[in-house]
Design an enzyme around this catalytic site. Structure first.
Site, mmCIF file in Angstrom:
data_model
loop_
_atom_site.group_PDB
_atom_site.id
_atom_site.type_symbol
_atom_site.label_atom_id
_atom_site.label_comp_id
_atom_site.label_asym_id
_atom_site.label_seq_id
_atom_site.Cartn_x
_atom_site.Cartn_y
_atom_site.Cartn_z
ATOM 1 N N LYS A 29 0.837 -1.209 0.000
ATOM 2 C CA LYS A 29 0.000 0.000 0.000
ATOM 3 C C LYS A 29 0.866 1.250 0.000
ATOM 4 C CE LYS A 29 0.836 1.541 4.313
ATOM 5 N NZ LYS A 29 1.730 2.644 4.464
ATOM 6 N N ASP A 160 -2.057 -1.362 9.978
ATOM 7 C CA ASP A 160 -2.309 -1.408 8.533
ATOM 8 C C ASP A 160 -2.896 -2.739 8.063
ATOM 9 O OD1 ASP A 160 -1.216 1.140 8.240
ATOM 10 O OD2 ASP A 160 0.795 0.369 7.838
#
Ligand code: C5P
Length: 339
Positions: A29, A160
């Site tokens: 990401k 995350d």
């Protein structure tokens, strides 16, 4: 989905007795916006962030075993802990804790991680591996946890991990663990510049706090959530970025990218300044440090421009290696079942 993945065209179930290994694919990401609030009493920082998953994937395979083990191969494998500090192993432990040890049909589980996402690079590779282990074990053990239940376990493992389950483009609040899909259209073509050395996420957050304290002290005003002394209040979602993402126009998204951790990352890793400048000079629509760094990511106007930019950036000698990846990519997904 499971029926499709195992090739059951009628959507019927497969024989659970034959399941000996399950593989999940998980994305890296970047944060298109990363606004960091003040340090909380628990050491974390409240965030307003826009996550964006990249088509740069690790693979995680889990299989029944007599004892627990972790094997890591590929990009930066030597830097990944193999003990209980391994995020995938912690995810498996958290899943067992949530469902009870009876869920496991074998005494242990063997986790094999094939890495393409660089380690400690700001791309949440460890969190991705944790998300992969969660979905793969949920499948291997037929534990039947819902996406919501997996997301709750993910939040215990790392900030995350929840986004790595979800993928796409998403807004993250809290410490980044409260994720909701964002309205975004289009495909974005990114060039990634990998650095020669890793950066520690806690060290970059600590540098962020120090820089803010120093700035507040020098201006005589208290530090605040936005990093601008004298302006109170929590960070807010960047409406210009959200409108740009809705329009699907990379030329509008590029200038709207922002990352509060960029300055602290550059303070710890000054060479990044040169890498970012090189990408901008070579025509990137946007240039930003990925998460806590040190990877730098550049937005290109098209797939063809991304190829050109990657070649030129490689030639400029401002990083260890260059890669291209499109986004948004899907979150953690099972790619292979019974072997
Ligand atoms: O949650 P995770 O283990 O990925 O976080 C790693 C470190 O990053 C934390 O220990 C903390 O130092 C920092 N962090 C933070 N605020 C967040 C997320 C992470 O300070 N919202």
């Amino acid at each position: 989905m499971v029926g499709d993945r195992y090739g059951a065209s009628d959507g019927g179930d497969y024989d659970r007795g034959t399941v000996s290994a399950v593989t999940a694919r998980v994305p890296a990401k970047v944060n298109l916006q990363l606004s960091v609030g003040p340090r909380r009493s628990d050491g974390y920082h409240d965030l307003v962030t826009v996550f964006h998953a990249l088509a740069l994937f690790d693979e995680v395979t889990v299989s029944p075993a007599d004892t627990d083990s972790v094997l890591v191969t590929g990009e930066g494998a030597g830097r990944v802990p193999l003990d209980s500090g391994n995020l995938a192993a912690r995810a498996v432990a958290a899943l067992v804790e949530a469902v009870g040890p009876g869920v496991q049909e074998s005494p242990g589980v063997a986790i094999e991680i094939r890495k393409r996402i660089p380690v400690a690079a700001g791309l949440a590779g460890g969190s991705a591996d944790a998300a992969g282990a969660l979905v793969a074990c949920n499948e291997l053990w037929d534990a039947g946890l819902s996406a919501q239940e997996l997301a709750e376990i993910a939040g215990q493992v790392g900030s995350d991990v929840g986004f790595a389950l979800l993928g796409g483009t998403a807004i993250g609040l809290g410490r980044g663990d409260q994720v909701t899909p964002a309205l975004a259209t289009g495909t974005y073509h990114w060039v990634l510049a990998f650095a020669a050395e890793p950066l520690s996420t806690p060290a970059v957050y600590a540098a962020c706090d120090r820089l803010r304290e120093a700035r507040a002290a020098s201006s005589g005003a208290p530090g605040d959530a936005s990093g601008s002394p004298g302006v109170a209040g929590p960070p807010a979602l960047n409406t210009r970025l959200m409108a740009a993402l809705r329009s699907g126009d990379p030329a509008a998204v590029g200038p709207a990218l922002s990352n509060d951790l960029e300055r602290p990352a550059v303070s710890l890793f000054p060479a990044l300044r040169k890498t970012l400048a090189a990408g901008r000079e070579l025509g990137a629509l946007g240039a930003i440090v990925a998460g806590s760094g040190p990877t730098c990511v550049f937005l290109a106007g098209s797939a063809a421009r991304a190829v050109d930019l990657a070649v030129s950036l490689s030639g400029a000698g401002v990083c260890r290696a260059v890669a291209r990846a499109a986004g948004p990519a899907p979150g953690a997904a099972i790619t292979a079942g019974p072997l």
